[in-house]
Design a protein around this motif. Sequence first.
Motif, PDB file in Angstrom:
ATOM      1  N   ALA A 244       0.828  -1.208   0.000  1.00  0.00           N
ATOM      2  CA  ALA A 244       0.000   0.000   0.000  1.00  0.00           C
ATOM      3  C   ALA A 244       0.863   1.259   0.000  1.00  0.00           C
ATOM      4  O   ALA A 244       1.908   1.304   0.657  1.00  0.00           O
ATOM      5  N   ALA A 245       0.398   2.269  -0.724  1.00  0.00           N
ATOM      6  CA  ALA A 245       1.121   3.543  -0.758  1.00  0.00           C
ATOM      7  C   ALA A 245       0.934   4.322   0.536  1.00  0.00           C
ATOM      8  O   ALA A 245       1.834   5.047   0.968  1.00  0.00           O
ATOM      9  N   SER A 246      -0.219   4.160   1.168  1.00  0.00           N
ATOM     10  CA  SER A 246      -0.522   4.947   2.362  1.00  0.00           C
ATOM     11  C   SER A 246      -0.341   4.122   3.627  1.00  0.00           C
ATOM     12  O   SER A 246      -0.720   2.945   3.664  1.00  0.00           O
ATOM     13  N   GLY A 247       0.179   4.779   4.628  1.00  0.00           N
ATOM     14  CA  GLY A 247       0.331   4.090   5.903  1.00  0.00           C
ATOM     15  C   GLY A 247       1.347   4.779   6.784  1.00  0.00           C
ATOM     16  O   GLY A 247       1.810   5.882   6.487  1.00  0.00           O
ATOM     17  N   THR A 248       1.675   4.098   7.854  1.00  0.00           N
ATOM     18  CA  THR A 248       2.578   4.641   8.866  1.00  0.00           C
ATOM     19  C   THR A 248       3.848   3.798   8.900  1.00  0.00           C
ATOM     20  O   THR A 248       3.771   2.566   8.881  1.00  0.00           O
ATOM     21  N   ILE A 249       4.968   4.456   8.928  1.00  0.00           N
ATOM     22  CA  ILE A 249       6.222   3.727   9.148  1.00  0.00           C
ATOM     23  C   ILE A 249       6.953   4.372  10.328  1.00  0.00           C
ATOM     24  O   ILE A 249       6.587   5.454  10.780  1.00  0.00           O
ATOM     25  N   THR A 250       7.975   3.682  10.810  1.00  0.00           N
ATOM     26  CA  THR A 250       8.760   4.189  11.933  1.00  0.00           C
ATOM     27  C   THR A 250      10.186   4.443  11.462  1.00  0.00           C
ATOM     28  O   THR A 250      10.800   3.566  10.859  1.00  0.00           O
ATOM     29  N   VAL A 251      10.674   5.655  11.705  1.00  0.00           N
ATOM     30  CA  VAL A 251      12.041   6.013  11.304  1.00  0.00           C
ATOM     31  C   VAL A 251      12.758   6.720  12.459  1.00  0.00           C
ATOM     32  O   VAL A 251      12.153   7.012  13.480  1.00  0.00           O
ATOM     33  N   ASP A 252      14.014   6.992  12.261  1.00  0.00           N
ATOM     34  CA  ASP A 252      14.894   7.690  13.223  1.00  0.00           C
ATOM     35  C   ASP A 252      15.284   6.814  14.412  1.00  0.00           C
ATOM     36  O   ASP A 252      15.941   7.300  15.345  1.00  0.00           O
ATOM     37  N   GLN A 253      14.885   5.534  14.404  1.00  0.00           N
ATOM     38  CA  GLN A 253      15.376   4.638  15.451  1.00  0.00           C
ATOM     39  C   GLN A 253      16.829   4.253  15.157  1.00  0.00           C
ATOM     40  O   GLN A 253      17.251   4.262  14.002  1.00  0.00           O
ATOM     41  N   MET A 254      17.560   3.893  16.200  1.00  0.00           N
ATOM     42  CA  MET A 254      18.981   3.540  16.104  1.00  0.00           C
ATOM     43  C   MET A 254      19.176   2.094  16.552  1.00  0.00           C
ATOM     44  O   MET A 254      18.852   1.736  17.681  1.00  0.00           O
ATOM     45  N   TYR A 255      19.701   1.279  15.651  1.00  0.00           N
ATOM     46  CA  TYR A 255      19.973  -0.135  15.959  1.00  0.00           C
ATOM     47  C   TYR A 255      21.177  -0.251  16.894  1.00  0.00           C
ATOM     48  O   TYR A 255      22.188   0.448  16.694  1.00  0.00           O
ATOM     49  N   VAL A 256      21.078  -1.126  17.877  1.00  0.00           N
ATOM     50  CA  VAL A 256      22.161  -1.346  18.836  1.00  0.00           C
ATOM     51  C   VAL A 256      22.337  -2.854  19.044  1.00  0.00           C
ATOM     52  O   VAL A 256      21.374  -3.554  19.342  1.00  0.00           O
ATOM     53  N   ARG A 257      23.548  -3.353  18.863  1.00  0.00           N
ATOM     54  CA  ARG A 257      23.875  -4.742  19.202  1.00  0.00           C
ATOM     55  C   ARG A 257      24.891  -4.714  20.344  1.00  0.00           C
ATOM     56  O   ARG A 257      25.773  -3.853  20.355  1.00  0.00           O
ATOM     57  N   TYR A 258      24.746  -5.612  21.301  1.00  0.00           N
ATOM     58  CA  TYR A 258      25.637  -5.542  22.458  1.00  0.00           C
ATOM     59  C   TYR A 258      26.060  -6.929  22.928  1.00  0.00           C
ATOM     60  O   TYR A 258      25.384  -7.933  22.662  1.00  0.00           O
ATOM     61  N   GLN A 259      27.209  -6.956  23.613  1.00  0.00           N
ATOM     62  CA  GLN A 259      27.656  -8.145  24.338  1.00  0.00           C
ATOM     63  C   GLN A 259      28.189  -7.700  25.693  1.00  0.00           C
ATOM     64  O   GLN A 259      28.909  -6.698  25.782  1.00  0.00           O
ATOM     65  N   VAL A 260      27.832  -8.445  26.716  1.00  0.00           N
ATOM     66  CA  VAL A 260      28.320  -8.193  28.079  1.00  0.00           C
ATOM     67  C   VAL A 260      29.110  -9.423  28.508  1.00  0.00           C
ATOM     68  O   VAL A 260      28.570 -10.532  28.512  1.00  0.00           O
ATOM     69  N   PRO A 261      30.394  -9.253  28.832  1.00  0.00           N
ATOM     70  CA  PRO A 261      31.191 -10.422  29.232  1.00  0.00           C
ATOM     71  C   PRO A 261      30.884 -10.848  30.661  1.00  0.00           C
ATOM     72  O   PRO A 261      30.195 -10.147  31.397  1.00  0.00           O
ATOM     73  N   VAL A 262      31.400 -11.993  31.048  1.00  0.00           N
ATOM     74  CA  VAL A 262      31.298 -12.438  32.437  1.00  0.00           C
ATOM     75  C   VAL A 262      32.448 -11.825  33.239  1.00  0.00           C
ATOM     76  O   VAL A 262      33.376 -11.255  32.677  1.00  0.00           O
TER      77      VAL A 262
END
Lengths: 342, 342
Positions: free
Chosen positions: B56-74
């Motif tokens: 569809a041409a019309s609708g709502t999208i989400t932008v300006d979010q920032m992807y984050v991947r993380y690791q926390v060691p022991v």
Amino acid sequence: MRTVLLAASLCSIAVSALAQTARPDPGPLTIARQGSFFIGGRDVKSDTLSTLPAYAASGTITVDQMYVRYQVPVGELGVPITLIHGCCLTGKTWETTPDGRMGWDEYFVRHGHPTYVIDQVWRGRSAGDPSAINAVRSGKEPVDKLPTVFSAGHESAWAIFRFGKEYPQTMPGMRYPISAQVEFWKQMVPDSLANLPTPNPTVPALSELAQKIDGTVLMSHSQSGIYPFQTAALSRKGIAGVVSIEPGACPAPTEDMKPYAGLPILVLFGDYVDEFPRWAPRLANCRAFIAAANAAGGKAELLVLPEIGIKGNTHMLMQDNNSLDIADILLDWIGKHAIAAP
Amino acid sequence: MRTVLLAASLCSIAVSALAQTARPDPGPLTIARQGSFFIGGRDVKSDTLSTLPAYAASGTITVDQMYVRYQVPVGELGVPITLIHGCCLTGKTWETTPDGRMGWDEYFVRHGHPTYVIDQVWRGRSAGDPSAINAVRSGKEPVDKLPTVFSAGHESAWAIFRFGKEYPQTMPGMRYPISAQVEFWKQMVPDSLANLPTPNPTVPALSELAQKIDGTVLMSHSQSGIYPFQTAALSRKGIAGVVSIEPGACPAPTEDMKPYAGLPILVLFGDYVDEFPRWAPRLANCRAFIAAANAAGGKAELLVLPEIGIKGNTHMLMQDNNSLDIADILLDWIGKHAIAAP
């Protein structure tokens, strides 16, 4: 019949159609190695890379490469698994769910499988080419040369993902963590696949990846559902099996079935499929494909979750509230059927 | 003067300007937890999401979010580190190098630091909005409404990254693994940042991330070099320190320095800077900023690697052949200066 046999073998797993098996804190995870790399890619010369003075308009860029991130656990290893996301999404599909539960990428590693997560070419960390946009912007090309790039809106995606028939109604018993839907929408990205040739360059990249890994199950989803089949048609080298989750298309049953002879194939669908005009014909086509493949010496199976008593799964079943139970079913199938040294 | 003190404290690390310290096989890595999520994002309604009938041409999208991947060691944890890539790149910058060596993302985790890798908004796994393209494509808007999106060509990027003054010549003693350059070019993606407001939405997202982590060093590179400073100007909450690697800009020395008072800041530059007209003024401006910040009660330091005897580093020093030696320098600085509980 294969469905019935599979269902019987799974009865110990599918103990309940109502709740996910309780999951204790998994504790630390030890990995032997991890990292990321690209597969494929080709150089393109362009005179419309940029309309900004700080960046030259003319030059060479590299496109059609496929980003791959991987983790290999310690200990005895299961068959490697390659996770291939669907339309308008990236490899994020398989990572932490919108409501913060473990993704399949980590779950498979914790079950001993080296796991590879890709971004399809021209999406996510796999670069596209802005030349066509800049060619129009700078007046060198007419407007109709603009690329086809689209985003799926929340409202129209709603029924595609089978959260409900119409936004924002939900299907009865639906298992998607809909209270976290705002986090899901953030996963969606613009999609340029309509500009790309057939097969999509992701397909030869998957073939190269399978050969590099030297044996992997190709696990696809939705728009990429057909890719493992197209990859097998290019070469069977390195393909340990195919798991196609809710494919947008299976190969047509009238096609040559030779590429699939002897290849372990599982096609998986969730719930409500027959209630959605977008999905019912796809399932019907996959049923016909599996029959045709098996008639030609195939080892193909269809699993429709409600047929084994698991109800409520949407198109995004890797994120549904019983996602790890579904993962267990797939791991069980892979353990029994994938080719150890293809 | 601070540079001199820093150099003295680093003399045991910078044992050789010619070779990277030998790195034995690091063995398995045990992590306490890992995953990915998004920060920020806003809904946009559009009538030009698509020109395809299937979407569809019309609708709502989400932008300006920032992807984050993380690791926390022991084990005992060091100060968390957030890695912020530069222009035309993604979080891949910090992962496995083009010639297959360990990236800083894993190295920092192996040294006890929870590590967060982002994709700037509108890049990589952080979605942009195709509406402007489709508005022009469908005739609703004129051509000059097309977005500004550019790719850096190999030839022009060559001098920007200081591999050499002119493609394909290399600087004498240059440390970038240039034989693997084809793998580096695959990391580059089209960049839409010129369409975005100032501060870039990545900046408030970094602020939100720092507060969520509750204490992190913001480590930026190149085009994002200014972001940690802009983040500190929004709020100091959660910022344990700033490491700005070869920033495209430091704050102007004439600006209000209050946001940086007491904030541990390290600005790092590699080699050959004064030989490149793009870079020499940037270093000069950063020197002036650091003097101004310290005059106003700052704790800012400048480290220019050749000034402590480490030569040959390019703009992509996190991928140079001595990248882990540089990482050691940064870890040493973070250990000594970052605020444990900001």
